[in-house]
Design an enzyme around this catalytic site. Structure first.
Site, PDB file in Angstrom:
ATOM      1  CE  LYS A  16     -22.705   0.162  -2.061  1.00  0.00           C
ATOM      2  NZ  LYS A  16     -23.725   0.391  -0.687  1.00  0.00           N
ATOM      3  CE1 TYR A  43     -25.961   0.517  -9.275  1.00  0.00           C
ATOM      4  CE2 TYR A  43     -26.659   2.662  -9.994  1.00  0.00           C
ATOM      5  CZ  TYR A  43     -26.521   1.457  -9.122  1.00  0.00           C
ATOM      6  OH  TYR A  43     -27.603   1.708  -8.117  1.00  0.00           O
ATOM      7  N   PRO A  46     -18.945  14.912 -13.740  1.00  0.00           N
ATOM      8  CG  PRO A  46     -16.921  14.249 -15.019  1.00  0.00           C
ATOM      9  CD  PRO A  46     -17.357  14.665 -13.829  1.00  0.00           C
ATOM     10  CB  SER A  93     -31.425   3.302  -9.054  1.00  0.00           C
ATOM     11  OG  SER A  93     -31.027   4.336  -9.075  1.00  0.00           O
ATOM     12  CE  LYS A 122     -29.469  -0.759  -8.816  1.00  0.00           C
ATOM     13  NZ  LYS A 122     -29.757  -1.923  -8.051  1.00  0.00           N
TER      14      LYS A 122
END
Ligand code: UDP
Length: 340
Positions: A86, A150, A296, A125, A154
């Site tokens: 994660k 990541y 960023p 998410s 999702k």
């Protein structure tokens, strides 16, 4: 007949809280975790809260045979899938590791669910919304191209679930979490970041306890009322309860569509500075912080329209930011005591 829910990644931050709420709601829960990113603290905490041992299976869902074996040994009515890497920054540096782990493990869970007729809940998410054109976001707000591997996993896992539901007659729900924070009111389970925390609240509590010297507030020149970013911070116990509602909806056959998506947030935007000020006020602590350059990849503002979850799941966030920040601090203090 009690129904059984498998929680993959059940020894982690969200998984452990979900396990407690499911058990307290009367479900049998099987915890499965490969323990790659946590120790036994939360598993032990869950058992202490519930006053009994729960079945624990050490398994890596990337191992298809092991996953299949698990589904053969238990009669699982629903699986909630948390087992995933994660860390956004790490995923940029090691995309293959993220794609292999996060996609493979979910594909194996889906295959088992297909074979065994299991309902699937996927932990998605709010990152899928990227920098939204309009706030608050609803479930029909467009998904934006992911800015990290990541985030991409999702989106891809949501699509895997959607397509499997369409093809195999399965049932699935994706819950899109906003910013989960806090710890269980017992202070027996909570977040255990490895190394330097990326997320705001663990960084705040570690600064308050003296593990970190100073909190950097990433940017105060955003186009928001106080110049810092706006997020929807959702109490971890509130968030966990949403899973009980979603699992029950699936198991009881109450879904309107075989694949559904729900935002799990409060509907309340809070700025970084507001959160820091609340933490100081509620816990009577002066936090050492400074304004630092923007980080960023951060979006300016994103918060949920949680209406759909309220209407369809009968779920609503109830805990205040103050209560949640007090619980986060109680947890950090307990960790410090345990380390002494
Ligand atoms: N943030 C910050 N300092 C930190 C960590 C986070 O100012 O040490 C800010 C970050 O820029 C964002 C908000 O806190 O505006 C929430 O960040 P977090 O990483 O917790 O969650 P995200 O919304 O990025 O998933």
């Amino acid at each position: 007949m009690k129904k059984t829910v498998l929680v993959s990644g059940g020894a982690g931050f969200i998984g452990s809280h979900v396990t407690v709420e499911l058990s307290q709601a009367g479900y049998d829960v099987v915890i499965a975790d490969n323990m790659s990113n946590c120790d036994e603290t939360n598993y032990k905490g869950v058992c202490a809260i519930l006053g009994r041992q729960l079945p624990f299976e050490k398994i890596d869902f990337c191992d298809a045979a092991a996953a299949n074996d698990l589904f053969n040994r238990y009669k699982i009515d629903a699986v909630i899938h948390f087992a995933a890497f994660k860390a956004v920054g790490e995923s940029v540096e090691q995309p293959l590791m993220y794609y292999k782990n996060n996609l493979d493990s979910f594909l194996n869970v889906l295959e088992c669910a297909r074979v065994h007729g299991t309902n699937v809940l996927f932990s998605s998410s709010a990152t899928v919304y990227g920098e939204p054109d309009e706030t608050p976001v609803t479930e029909t707000s467009p998904r934006k191209p992911a800015t990290s591997p990541y985030g991409n996993t999702k989106q891809m896992c949501e699509d895997f679930l959607r397509d499997c539901v369409a093809a195999y007659g399965m049932h699935g729900i994706a819950l899109r979490y906003f910013n989960p924070i806090g710890a269980h009111p017992s202070a027996l389970i909570g977040e255990l970041p490895r190394g330097i925390p990326n997320n705001l609240v663990p960084f705040i509590t570690q600064t308050a306890i003296g593990k970190r010297e100073c909190l950097n507030i990433f940017g105060d020149d955003y186009p928001t009322p106080d110049g810092t970013c706006l997020r929807d911070y959702i109490d971890i116990t509130d968030l966990a309860k949403a899973h009980v509602c979603a699992v029950t909806r699936m198991i009881e056959g109450k879904m309107d569509e075989p694949y559904e998506i729900f935002n799990i947030g409060t509907g309340r935007p809070v700025s970084v500075l507001e959160l820091v000020n609340s933490f100081e006020r509620v816990n009577g602590i002066k936090l050492n912080y400074r304004i630092a350059p923007r980080r960023p990849g951060d979006v300016t503002a994103v918060w949920a329209d949680p209406t759909l979850a309220q209407q369809k799941l009968g779920w609503k966030a109830v805990r205040s930011v103050d209560e949640t920040l007090a619980s986060a601090w109680a947890w950090e203090k307990r960790l410090a005591e345990a380390a002494e």
